[in-house]
Scaffold this motif. Sequence first.
Motif, PDB file in Angstrom:
ATOM      1  N   TYR A  49      -7.607  12.594  -9.668  1.00 42.14           N
ATOM      2  CA  TYR A  49      -7.792  13.445  -8.496  1.00 42.14           C
ATOM      3  C   TYR A  49      -6.845  14.636  -8.575  1.00 42.14           C
ATOM      4  O   TYR A  49      -5.726  14.508  -9.068  1.00 42.14           O
ATOM      5  N   THR A  50      -7.281  15.768  -8.046  1.00 41.78           N
ATOM      6  CA  THR A  50      -6.401  16.916  -7.875  1.00 41.78           C
ATOM      7  C   THR A  50      -6.063  16.995  -6.397  1.00 41.78           C
ATOM      8  O   THR A  50      -6.949  17.109  -5.555  1.00 41.78           O
ATOM      9  N   ILE A  76      -3.458  10.901  -0.122  1.00 44.17           N
ATOM     10  CA  ILE A  76      -4.183   9.781  -0.701  1.00 44.17           C
ATOM     11  C   ILE A  76      -3.504   8.498  -0.243  1.00 44.17           C
ATOM     12  O   ILE A  76      -2.276   8.432  -0.118  1.00 44.17           O
ATOM     13  N   TYR A  77      -4.321   7.498   0.065  1.00 48.72           N
ATOM     14  CA  TYR A  77      -3.856   6.183   0.519  1.00 48.72           C
ATOM     15  C   TYR A  77      -4.476   5.170  -0.426  1.00 48.72           C
ATOM     16  O   TYR A  77      -5.679   5.203  -0.672  1.00 48.72           O
ATOM     17  N   GLU A  95       0.858  -1.177   0.000  1.00 45.70           N
ATOM     18  CA  GLU A  95       0.000   0.000   0.000  1.00 45.70           C
ATOM     19  C   GLU A  95       0.895   1.227   0.000  1.00 45.70           C
ATOM     20  O   GLU A  95       2.043   1.162   0.431  1.00 45.70           O
ATOM     21  N   GLU A  96       0.371   2.340  -0.474  1.00 41.01           N
ATOM     22  CA  GLU A  96       1.144   3.574  -0.519  1.00 41.01           C
ATOM     23  C   GLU A  96       0.311   4.741   0.000  1.00 41.01           C
ATOM     24  O   GLU A  96      -0.918   4.738  -0.111  1.00 41.01           O
ATOM     25  N   GLU A 123      -1.796  16.327 -10.056  1.00 43.19           N
ATOM     26  CA  GLU A 123      -2.884  15.539 -10.632  1.00 43.19           C
ATOM     27  C   GLU A 123      -2.477  14.088 -10.394  1.00 43.19           C
ATOM     28  O   GLU A 123      -1.397  13.668 -10.796  1.00 43.19           O
ATOM     29  N   PHE A 124      -3.314  13.340  -9.708  1.00 38.92           N
ATOM     30  CA  PHE A 124      -3.016  11.949  -9.360  1.00 38.92           C
ATOM     31  C   PHE A 124      -4.025  11.051 -10.057  1.00 38.92           C
ATOM     32  O   PHE A 124      -5.229  11.272  -9.960  1.00 38.92           O
ATOM     33  N   VAL A 125      -3.521  10.055 -10.782  1.00 40.78           N
ATOM     34  CA  VAL A 125      -4.384   9.112 -11.479  1.00 40.78           C
ATOM     35  C   VAL A 125      -4.242   7.758 -10.798  1.00 40.78           C
ATOM     36  O   VAL A 125      -3.136   7.242 -10.637  1.00 40.78           O
ATOM     37  N   LEU A 126      -5.379   7.193 -10.382  1.00 40.68           N
ATOM     38  CA  LEU A 126      -5.420   5.889  -9.729  1.00 40.68           C
ATOM     39  C   LEU A 126      -6.432   5.042 -10.487  1.00 40.68           C
ATOM     40  O   LEU A 126      -7.642   5.304 -10.422  1.00 40.68           O
ATOM     41  N   GLY A 127      -5.932   4.062 -11.244  1.00 33.73           N
ATOM     42  CA  GLY A 127      -6.822   3.279 -12.098  1.00 33.73           C
ATOM     43  C   GLY A 127      -7.445   4.200 -13.124  1.00 33.73           C
ATOM     44  O   GLY A 127      -6.741   4.892 -13.855  1.00 33.73           O
ATOM     45  N   ASN A 128      -8.782   4.265 -13.156  1.00 37.69           N
ATOM     46  CA  ASN A 128      -9.495   5.126 -14.093  1.00 37.69           C
ATOM     47  C   ASN A 128      -9.961   6.436 -13.468  1.00 37.69           C
ATOM     48  O   ASN A 128     -10.675   7.203 -14.097  1.00 37.69           O
ATOM     49  N   GLU A 129      -9.574   6.673 -12.216  1.00 40.87           N
ATOM     50  CA  GLU A 129      -9.990   7.880 -11.499  1.00 40.87           C
ATOM     51  C   GLU A 129      -8.874   8.922 -11.499  1.00 40.87           C
ATOM     52  O   GLU A 129      -7.699   8.593 -11.380  1.00 40.87           O
TER      53      GLU A 129
END
Length: 78
Positions: free
Chosen positions: A42-43, A50-51, A23-24, A34-40
């Motif tokens: 986030y700003t 974010i975890y 986990e991170e 700008e953070f991309v996690l999978g298809n999501e």
Amino acid sequence: MGFQGAVEGAAYGDSRVGHSDGEEFLFVHSGRLEFVLGNERYTLEEGDSIYYDARIPHSYKNIWGGETLLIAVSTPPF
């Protein structure tokens, strides 16, 4: 394992990769990402965090006019 780093310009972090396990946690000390996690998407701004499950493909990009400082922590295995 943890580190503190700086992201300048429009630099990207991980190139949409996932890790085998673990986990991170990412904390934005200053600036904006700008953070991309999978298809999501986030700003994340100063003070945001974010975890996430590190097996999910992820990346980040500096969208601040200057340097973005962040702190990242990951659990084993890295």
